[in-house]
Write a protein that holds these residues in place. Structure first.
Motif, PDB file in Angstrom:
ATOM      1  N   MET A 223       0.861  -1.188  -0.050  1.00  0.00           N
ATOM      2  CA  MET A 223      -0.147   0.210   0.071  1.00  0.00           C
ATOM      3  C   MET A 223       0.920   1.344  -0.126  1.00  0.00           C
ATOM      4  SD  MET A 223      -2.873  -1.182   2.794  1.00  0.00           S
ATOM      5  CE  MET A 223      -3.749   0.113   2.868  1.00  0.00           C
ATOM      6  N   THR A 224       2.142   1.091   0.023  1.00  0.00           N
ATOM      7  CA  THR A 224       2.917   2.202   0.063  1.00  0.00           C
ATOM      8  C   THR A 224       3.767   2.437  -1.259  1.00  0.00           C
ATOM      9  OG1 THR A 224       3.618   1.874   2.547  1.00  0.00           O
ATOM     10  CG2 THR A 224       4.914   3.432   1.414  1.00  0.00           C
ATOM     11  N   GLU A 225       3.747   3.437  -1.921  1.00  0.00           N
ATOM     12  CA  GLU A 225       4.162   3.876  -3.399  1.00  0.00           C
ATOM     13  C   GLU A 225       5.663   3.703  -3.292  1.00  0.00           C
ATOM     14  OE1 GLU A 225       3.946   7.020  -7.120  1.00  0.00           O
ATOM     15  OE2 GLU A 225       2.674   7.314  -5.186  1.00  0.00           O
ATOM     16  N   LYS A 226       6.352   4.513  -2.144  1.00  0.00           N
ATOM     17  CA  LYS A 226       7.789   4.625  -2.124  1.00  0.00           C
ATOM     18  C   LYS A 226       8.342   4.340  -0.776  1.00  0.00           C
ATOM     19  CE  LYS A 226      12.024   7.255  -3.916  1.00  0.00           C
ATOM     20  NZ  LYS A 226      12.220   8.250  -4.433  1.00  0.00           N
ATOM     21  N   PRO A 227       8.296   3.109  -0.448  1.00  0.00           N
ATOM     22  CA  PRO A 227       8.827   2.848   1.142  1.00  0.00           C
ATOM     23  C   PRO A 227      10.191   3.442   1.470  1.00  0.00           C
ATOM     24  CG  PRO A 227       8.101   0.846   0.046  1.00  0.00           C
ATOM     25  CD  PRO A 227       8.369   1.890  -1.083  1.00  0.00           C
ATOM     26  N   ALA A 228      10.227   4.376   2.683  1.00  0.00           N
ATOM     27  CA  ALA A 228      11.354   4.671   3.086  1.00  0.00           C
ATOM     28  C   ALA A 228      12.593   3.660   3.535  1.00  0.00           C
ATOM     29  CB  ALA A 228      11.101   5.802   4.126  1.00  0.00           C
ATOM     30  N   PHE A 229      13.599   4.248   3.777  1.00  0.00           N
ATOM     31  CA  PHE A 229      14.764   3.281   4.098  1.00  0.00           C
ATOM     32  C   PHE A 229      14.342   2.853   5.505  1.00  0.00           C
ATOM     33  CE2 PHE A 229      16.481   7.586   5.399  1.00  0.00           C
ATOM     34  CZ  PHE A 229      16.592   7.424   6.752  1.00  0.00           C
ATOM     35  N   TRP A 230      13.859   3.527   6.232  1.00  0.00           N
ATOM     36  CA  TRP A 230      13.806   3.224   7.682  1.00  0.00           C
ATOM     37  C   TRP A 230      12.583   1.866   7.770  1.00  0.00           C
ATOM     38  CZ3 TRP A 230      12.460   8.010   6.598  1.00  0.00           C
ATOM     39  CH2 TRP A 230      11.331   8.591   6.717  1.00  0.00           C
ATOM     40  N   GLN A 231      11.417   1.901   6.880  1.00  0.00           N
ATOM     41  CA  GLN A 231      10.537   1.054   6.717  1.00  0.00           C
ATOM     42  C   GLN A 231      11.128  -0.408   5.968  1.00  0.00           C
ATOM     43  OE1 GLN A 231       8.090   3.517   4.334  1.00  0.00           O
ATOM     44  NE2 GLN A 231       6.267   3.589   5.805  1.00  0.00           N
ATOM     45  N   LEU A 232      11.961  -0.122   4.974  1.00  0.00           N
ATOM     46  CA  LEU A 232      12.599  -1.094   4.361  1.00  0.00           C
ATOM     47  C   LEU A 232      13.514  -2.008   5.277  1.00  0.00           C
ATOM     48  CD1 LEU A 232      13.424   0.419   0.923  1.00  0.00           C
ATOM     49  CD2 LEU A 232      11.836  -1.330   1.381  1.00  0.00           C
ATOM     50  N   ARG A 233      13.892  -1.427   6.355  1.00  0.00           N
ATOM     51  CA  ARG A 233      14.704  -2.078   7.283  1.00  0.00           C
ATOM     52  C   ARG A 233      14.062  -2.695   8.226  1.00  0.00           C
ATOM     53  NH1 ARG A 233      19.443  -4.114   9.277  1.00  0.00           N
ATOM     54  NH2 ARG A 233      19.632  -3.781  11.308  1.00  0.00           N
ATOM     55  N   GLN A 234      12.808  -2.398   8.673  1.00  0.00           N
ATOM     56  CA  GLN A 234      12.092  -2.838   9.486  1.00  0.00           C
ATOM     57  C   GLN A 234      11.437  -4.296   8.794  1.00  0.00           C
ATOM     58  OE1 GLN A 234      11.659  -2.773  12.690  1.00  0.00           O
ATOM     59  NE2 GLN A 234      12.862  -0.769  12.749  1.00  0.00           N
ATOM     60  N   GLN A 235      11.362  -4.160   7.549  1.00  0.00           N
ATOM     61  CA  GLN A 235      10.813  -5.431   6.680  1.00  0.00           C
ATOM     62  C   GLN A 235      11.996  -6.368   6.603  1.00  0.00           C
ATOM     63  OE1 GLN A 235      10.557  -4.563   2.456  1.00  0.00           O
ATOM     64  NE2 GLN A 235       8.626  -6.005   2.311  1.00  0.00           N
ATOM     65  N   SER A 236      13.047  -5.894   6.402  1.00  0.00           N
ATOM     66  CA  SER A 236      14.287  -7.118   6.227  1.00  0.00           C
ATOM     67  C   SER A 236      14.352  -7.613   7.665  1.00  0.00           C
ATOM     68  CB  SER A 236      15.605  -6.172   6.018  1.00  0.00           C
ATOM     69  OG  SER A 236      16.118  -5.470   6.992  1.00  0.00           O
ATOM     70  N   LEU A 237      14.264  -6.994   8.916  1.00  0.00           N
ATOM     71  CA  LEU A 237      14.309  -7.604   9.975  1.00  0.00           C
ATOM     72  C   LEU A 237      13.295  -8.573  10.387  1.00  0.00           C
ATOM     73  CD1 LEU A 237      15.524  -4.529  12.306  1.00  0.00           C
ATOM     74  CD2 LEU A 237      17.082  -6.379  11.489  1.00  0.00           C
ATOM     75  N   ILE A 238      11.974  -8.070   9.855  1.00  0.00           N
ATOM     76  CA  ILE A 238      10.825  -9.024  10.033  1.00  0.00           C
ATOM     77  C   ILE A 238      10.936 -10.454   9.221  1.00  0.00           C
ATOM     78  CG2 ILE A 238       8.483  -9.540   9.718  1.00  0.00           C
ATOM     79  CD1 ILE A 238       8.188  -6.763  10.659  1.00  0.00           C
ATOM     80  N   TYR A 239      11.547 -10.221   7.741  1.00  0.00           N
ATOM     81  CA  TYR A 239      11.906 -11.414   7.087  1.00  0.00           C
ATOM     82  C   TYR A 239      12.808 -12.414   7.530  1.00  0.00           C
ATOM     83  CZ  TYR A 239       8.740  -9.868   3.077  1.00  0.00           C
ATOM     84  OH  TYR A 239       8.033  -9.472   2.224  1.00  0.00           O
ATOM     85  N   ALA A 240      13.942 -11.842   8.178  1.00  0.00           N
ATOM     86  CA  ALA A 240      14.798 -12.562   8.873  1.00  0.00           C
ATOM     87  C   ALA A 240      14.487 -13.506   9.859  1.00  0.00           C
ATOM     88  CB  ALA A 240      16.117 -11.722   9.157  1.00  0.00           C
ATOM     89  N   LYS A 241      13.712 -12.786  10.840  1.00  0.00           N
ATOM     90  CA  LYS A 241      12.964 -13.482  11.780  1.00  0.00           C
ATOM     91  C   LYS A 241      12.212 -14.538  11.570  1.00  0.00           C
ATOM     92  CE  LYS A 241      11.699 -12.834  16.630  1.00  0.00           C
ATOM     93  NZ  LYS A 241      11.465 -11.705  17.627  1.00  0.00           N
ATOM     94  N   ALA A 242      11.569 -14.322  10.331  1.00  0.00           N
ATOM     95  CA  ALA A 242      10.367 -15.044   9.796  1.00  0.00           C
ATOM     96  C   ALA A 242      11.267 -16.338   9.042  1.00  0.00           C
ATOM     97  CB  ALA A 242       9.402 -14.505   8.986  1.00  0.00           C
ATOM     98  N   GLY A 243      12.511 -16.287   9.000  1.00  0.00           N
ATOM     99  CA  GLY A 243      13.240 -17.613   8.362  1.00  0.00           C
ATOM    100  C   GLY A 243      13.314 -17.072   6.752  1.00  0.00           C
TER     101      GLY A 243
END
Length: 281
Positions: A223-243
């Motif tokens: 739903m976000t047209e252009k995610p900010a770097f801090w949002q992408l950072r949180q996404q990466s951490l969630i993905y990593a923790k989810a395996g």
């Protein structure tokens, strides 16, 4: 003799400097806040008294600009955009200047609120709205000048000017219905990107269901047209923790690129460290 006079004057000057006596003001200050619908309306003004004087047509001349009170100009503040007697008025603070007349009052909402009395030089470009209202005569006499908010409903009220037996009621409308309908539409349409993102990050930081956090983050990003770097950072951490290491690396690379453009070296370092930890090539 001169020495005695000098000492007397010096003593009086000392008393003046150290005086701590406070006396009441002739026109005491007043502040009133009233909620109308979902809008805060605040009045700040001073209250001169009649003290046996004839007010309108004498103390306050007809057909001349008046500060509408005493001391510093009276001020009204609206927290939302409103309509005053049908005229659009943006949220903000306004000095109230009037031209009292026997049959009609002119009420000016002036954007410069820092005047002691009427402005030395009237600037028409600072008049946000001007309305004309017919005054009424009341049975009861208002000894002190009064500003009030009355005749209140969910969608509006009257800004009232009262002194002696004269009352001027200025109707105004507030955007209650529009605000409520906007809120209803937003809630009924479901959570927004910010809601999904905040929930996902909370689940990550609280050690809750990481699969749910990943699902919410995916919805937020979609739903976000252009995610900010801090949002992408949180996404990466969630993905990593989810395996999902591949997804984590992809998100971290995007976050790194965006952080480098923004010259945020903290995020640049965090992303590089994570990419190294996750074995990115």
């Amino acid at each position: 003799m001169k020495r005695t006079l000098f000492l007397f004057l010096a003593l009086c000057a000392g008393f003046a400097v150290n005086a701590q006596i406070t006396t009441p003001q002739a026109s005491p200050a007043a502040k009133v806040t009233q909620v109308v619908g979902l809008t805060d309306v605040t009045l700040e003004y001073s209250r001169p008294a009649m003290r046996g004087r004839t007010v309108f047509g004498d103390l306050v001349p007809f057909d001349k600009m008046w500060r509408t009170g005493a001391n510093k100009n009276s001020i009204v503040t609206f927290s939302n955009n409103v309509k005053v007697a049908g005229k659009e008025l943006k949220a903000g603070s306004y000095a109230i200047f009037t031209v009292p007349g026997e049959a009609v009052w002119e009420v000016n909402f002036y954007t410069n609120t820092e005047n002691w009395g009427t402005p030395e030089s009237w600037d028409a470009s600072k008049v946000a709205a001007v309305v004309k209202i017919n005054p009424t005569t009341t049975a009861d006499k208002a000894e002190s000048f009064t500003l009030a908010i009355n005749h209140i409903s969910d969608n509006g009220a009257h800004l009232e000017i009262s002194w002696d037996t004269t009352k001027v009621a200025i109707p105004f409308e507030v955007p209650t219905d529009a605000t409520v309908m906007e809120g209803i539409s937003k809630v009924m349409a479901g959570p927004g990107a910010g809601d999904y993102y905040a929930s996902a990050v909370y689940y990550l930081n609280s050690g809750k269901d990481i699969k749910q956090a990943k699902e919410w983050m995916d919805k937020a990003m979609s739903m976000t047209e252009k995610p900010a770097f801090w949002q992408l950072r949180q996404q990466s951490l969630i993905y990593a923790k989810a395996g999902d290491k591949k997804g984590a690396i992809e998100a971290a690379k995007k976050s790194l690129a965006a952080a480098e453009i923004a010259k945020n070296m903290d995020y640049v370092k965090m992303n590089k460290d994570s990419l190294k930890e996750w074995g990115a090539k």
